[in-house]
Design a protein around this motif. Structure first.
Motif, PDB file in Angstrom:
ATOM      1  N   ILE A 154       0.861  -1.192   0.000  1.00  0.00           N
ATOM      2  CA  ILE A 154       0.000   0.000   0.000  1.00  0.00           C
ATOM      3  C   ILE A 154       0.893   1.236   0.000  1.00  0.00           C
ATOM      4  N   HIS A 155       0.712   2.094  -0.999  1.00  0.00           N
ATOM      5  CA  HIS A 155       1.516   3.312  -1.146  1.00  0.00           C
ATOM      6  C   HIS A 155       0.693   4.529  -0.720  1.00  0.00           C
ATOM      7  N   THR A 156       1.320   5.430   0.013  1.00  0.00           N
ATOM      8  CA  THR A 156       0.659   6.665   0.466  1.00  0.00           C
ATOM      9  C   THR A 156       1.553   7.860   0.124  1.00  0.00           C
ATOM     10  N   PRO A 157       1.552   8.293  -1.136  1.00  0.00           N
ATOM     11  CA  PRO A 157       2.469   9.359  -1.567  1.00  0.00           C
ATOM     12  C   PRO A 157       2.279  10.687  -0.846  1.00  0.00           C
ATOM     13  N   LEU A 158       1.107  10.896  -0.248  1.00  0.00           N
ATOM     14  CA  LEU A 158       0.816  12.193   0.384  1.00  0.00           C
ATOM     15  C   LEU A 158       0.939  12.150   1.903  1.00  0.00           C
ATOM     16  N   MET A 159       1.296  11.005   2.458  1.00  0.00           N
ATOM     17  CA  MET A 159       1.213  10.810   3.910  1.00  0.00           C
ATOM     18  C   MET A 159       1.912  11.895   4.711  1.00  0.00           C
ATOM     19  N   TRP A 160       3.109  12.288   4.290  1.00  0.00           N
ATOM     20  CA  TRP A 160       3.908  13.208   5.112  1.00  0.00           C
ATOM     21  C   TRP A 160       4.072  14.582   4.469  1.00  0.00           C
ATOM     22  N   ILE A 161       3.184  14.948   3.563  1.00  0.00           N
ATOM     23  CA  ILE A 161       3.264  16.289   2.967  1.00  0.00           C
ATOM     24  C   ILE A 161       1.967  17.055   3.219  1.00  0.00           C
ATOM     25  N   ASN A 162       2.070  18.379   3.288  1.00  0.00           N
ATOM     26  CA  ASN A 162       0.873  19.192   3.527  1.00  0.00           C
ATOM     27  C   ASN A 162       0.208  19.545   2.192  1.00  0.00           C
ATOM     28  N   LYS A 163      -0.870  20.314   2.257  1.00  0.00           N
ATOM     29  CA  LYS A 163      -1.625  20.619   1.039  1.00  0.00           C
ATOM     30  C   LYS A 163      -0.813  21.430   0.036  1.00  0.00           C
ATOM     31  N   ALA A 164       0.001  22.360   0.524  1.00  0.00           N
ATOM     32  CA  ALA A 164       0.844  23.141  -0.391  1.00  0.00           C
ATOM     33  C   ALA A 164       1.802  22.212  -1.136  1.00  0.00           C
ATOM     34  N   GLU A 165       2.364  21.252  -0.414  1.00  0.00           N
ATOM     35  CA  GLU A 165       3.291  20.306  -1.027  1.00  0.00           C
ATOM     36  C   GLU A 165       2.570  19.330  -1.963  1.00  0.00           C
ATOM     37  N   THR A 166       1.303  19.075  -1.674  1.00  0.00           N
ATOM     38  CA  THR A 166       0.502  18.236  -2.572  1.00  0.00           C
ATOM     39  C   THR A 166       0.275  18.959  -3.899  1.00  0.00           C
ATOM     40  N   TRP A 167       0.023  20.262  -3.832  1.00  0.00           N
ATOM     41  CA  TRP A 167      -0.087  21.060  -5.064  1.00  0.00           C
ATOM     42  C   TRP A 167       1.244  21.058  -5.817  1.00  0.00           C
ATOM     43  N   LYS A 168       2.350  21.139  -5.089  1.00  0.00           N
ATOM     44  CA  LYS A 168       3.667  21.106  -5.735  1.00  0.00           C
ATOM     45  C   LYS A 168       3.881  19.764  -6.446  1.00  0.00           C
ATOM     46  N   LEU A 169       3.473  18.680  -5.797  1.00  0.00           N
ATOM     47  CA  LEU A 169       3.610  17.364  -6.414  1.00  0.00           C
ATOM     48  C   LEU A 169       2.814  17.309  -7.715  1.00  0.00           C
ATOM     49  N   ALA A 170       1.581  17.827  -7.680  1.00  0.00           N
ATOM     50  CA  ALA A 170       0.764  17.858  -8.902  1.00  0.00           C
ATOM     51  C   ALA A 170       1.463  18.666  -9.992  1.00  0.00           C
ATOM     52  N   ASP A 171       2.059  19.778  -9.600  1.00  0.00           N
ATOM     53  CA  ASP A 171       2.771  20.625 -10.558  1.00  0.00           C
ATOM     54  C   ASP A 171       3.987  19.893 -11.127  1.00  0.00           C
ATOM     55  N   ASP A 172       4.732  19.230 -10.253  1.00  0.00           N
ATOM     56  CA  ASP A 172       5.906  18.470 -10.692  1.00  0.00           C
ATOM     57  C   ASP A 172       5.523  17.359 -11.672  1.00  0.00           C
ATOM     58  N   LEU A 173       4.293  16.851 -11.522  1.00  0.00           N
ATOM     59  CA  LEU A 173       3.799  15.787 -12.396  1.00  0.00           C
ATOM     60  C   LEU A 173       3.151  16.346 -13.666  1.00  0.00           C
ATOM     61  N   GLY A 174       3.174  17.678 -13.801  1.00  0.00           N
ATOM     62  CA  GLY A 174       2.581  18.327 -14.970  1.00  0.00           C
ATOM     63  C   GLY A 174       1.062  18.344 -14.950  1.00  0.00           C
ATOM     64  N   ALA A 175       0.498  18.296 -13.739  1.00  0.00           N
ATOM     65  CA  ALA A 175      -0.959  18.147 -13.628  1.00  0.00           C
ATOM     66  C   ALA A 175      -1.621  19.229 -12.777  1.00  0.00           C
ATOM     67  N   LEU A 176      -0.915  20.320 -12.515  1.00  0.00           N
ATOM     68  CA  LEU A 176      -1.466  21.345 -11.620  1.00  0.00           C
ATOM     69  C   LEU A 176      -2.805  21.882 -12.115  1.00  0.00           C
ATOM     70  N   GLU A 177      -2.852  22.345 -13.356  1.00  0.00           N
ATOM     71  CA  GLU A 177      -4.091  22.933 -13.870  1.00  0.00           C
ATOM     72  C   GLU A 177      -5.189  21.877 -14.017  1.00  0.00           C
ATOM     73  N   PHE A 178      -4.808  20.667 -14.391  1.00  0.00           N
ATOM     74  CA  PHE A 178      -5.782  19.577 -14.499  1.00  0.00           C
ATOM     75  C   PHE A 178      -6.447  19.347 -13.145  1.00  0.00           C
ATOM     76  N   VAL A 179      -5.641  19.210 -12.102  1.00  0.00           N
ATOM     77  CA  VAL A 179      -6.171  18.968 -10.764  1.00  0.00           C
ATOM     78  C   VAL A 179      -6.998  20.157 -10.294  1.00  0.00           C
ATOM     79  N   ARG A 180      -6.522  21.347 -10.584  1.00  0.00           N
ATOM     80  CA  ARG A 180      -7.230  22.546 -10.120  1.00  0.00           C
ATOM     81  C   ARG A 180      -8.590  22.704 -10.792  1.00  0.00           C
ATOM     82  N   GLU A 181      -8.675  22.383 -12.071  1.00  0.00           N
ATOM     83  CA  GLU A 181      -9.893  22.663 -12.839  1.00  0.00           C
ATOM     84  C   GLU A 181     -10.883  21.498 -12.918  1.00  0.00           C
TER      85      GLU A 181
END
Length: 220
Positions: A154-181
């Motif tokens: 079982i993988h929990t990629p967000l376990m130890w990061i806060n919401k700002a860091e979760t947005w950064k992860l989405a951005d790093d994955l090239g998915a910031l606007e996709f997730v936002r919209e």
């Protein structure tokens, strides 16, 4: 070389969609599973289905309506207010939800030959839900492996990061606007930036503002 097949526990919200993008990067084959437990907003199922289709991900929707009967709460009943009194679990807590979800996701993984289960639970920015804690996930992982006699992970990629860091992860994955919209996090059933008033929207916006402010500062 990418790892093996993975299942993502997928609600169509910010966290699980970020995890879906993460899984698509990490694993050779990805399947999404969404649980229908008569959520307050059935739109959640539609959003999850739409995102999975757009990303070309095989998608299973499993009926978990019994959970609604056993654990009435503000996420399943419109007659229960969304409240969070200090020192108490919020009214949006669904007792046993992640235990049930991870159990059924792993059973599905067993059936389709997937070794990895990905879930967006987080112990950093959360509402105090006991089944979002790392200790619970690790314990659940051991129990499921013993129950099915298979080495699931079982993988929990967000376990130890806060919401700002979760947005950064989405951005790093090239998915910031996709997730936002395209995601639905709002307890009042409004896609993207949501109603702006419910606890989920406030947490989401706070994290986004923090991340965008930091990103802008770094650019400058």
């Amino acid at each position: 070389m990418k790892n093996e097949k993975a299942i993502v526990v997928f609600s169509g919200g910010q966290d699980s969609t970020t995890c879906l993008f993460w899984a698509l990067k990490e694993f050779k084959e990805v399947v999404a599973v969404t649980f229908n437990y008569n959520q307050r907003h059935s739109l959640e199922i539609d959003v999850a289905t739409s995102i999975a289709k757009e990303l070309g991900v095989q998608h299973h929707v499993l009926d978990m309506s019994l959970l609604n009967q056993l654990a009435p709460n503000a996420l399943t009943r419109t007659d229960i207010e969304i409240e969070h009194a200090e020192g108490e679990l919020p009214s949006t807590f669904v007792p046993g939800r992640n235990l049930v979800f991870l159990s059924f996701a792993t059973i599905l993984a067993y059936q389709i030959g997937a070794k990895h289960i990905v879930t967006g639970v987080c112990e950093t920015d959360f509402s105090g839900y006991p089944d979002c804690r790392d200790a619970f996930v690790k314990s659940c992982n051991v129990t499921l492996n013993l129950a099915l006699d298979k080495p699931f992970v079982i993988h929990t990629p967000l376990m130890w990061i806060n919401k700002a860091e979760t947005w950064k992860l989405a951005d790093d994955l090239g998915a910031l606007e996709f997730v936002r919209e395209k995601t639905l996090t709002c307890y009042n059933g409004i896609i993207a930036d949501g109603c702006g008033e419910c606890p989920a929207c406030k947490l989401r916006k706070k994290g986004l503002d923090e991340y965008l402010f930091k990103k802008d500062a770094e650019i400058r």
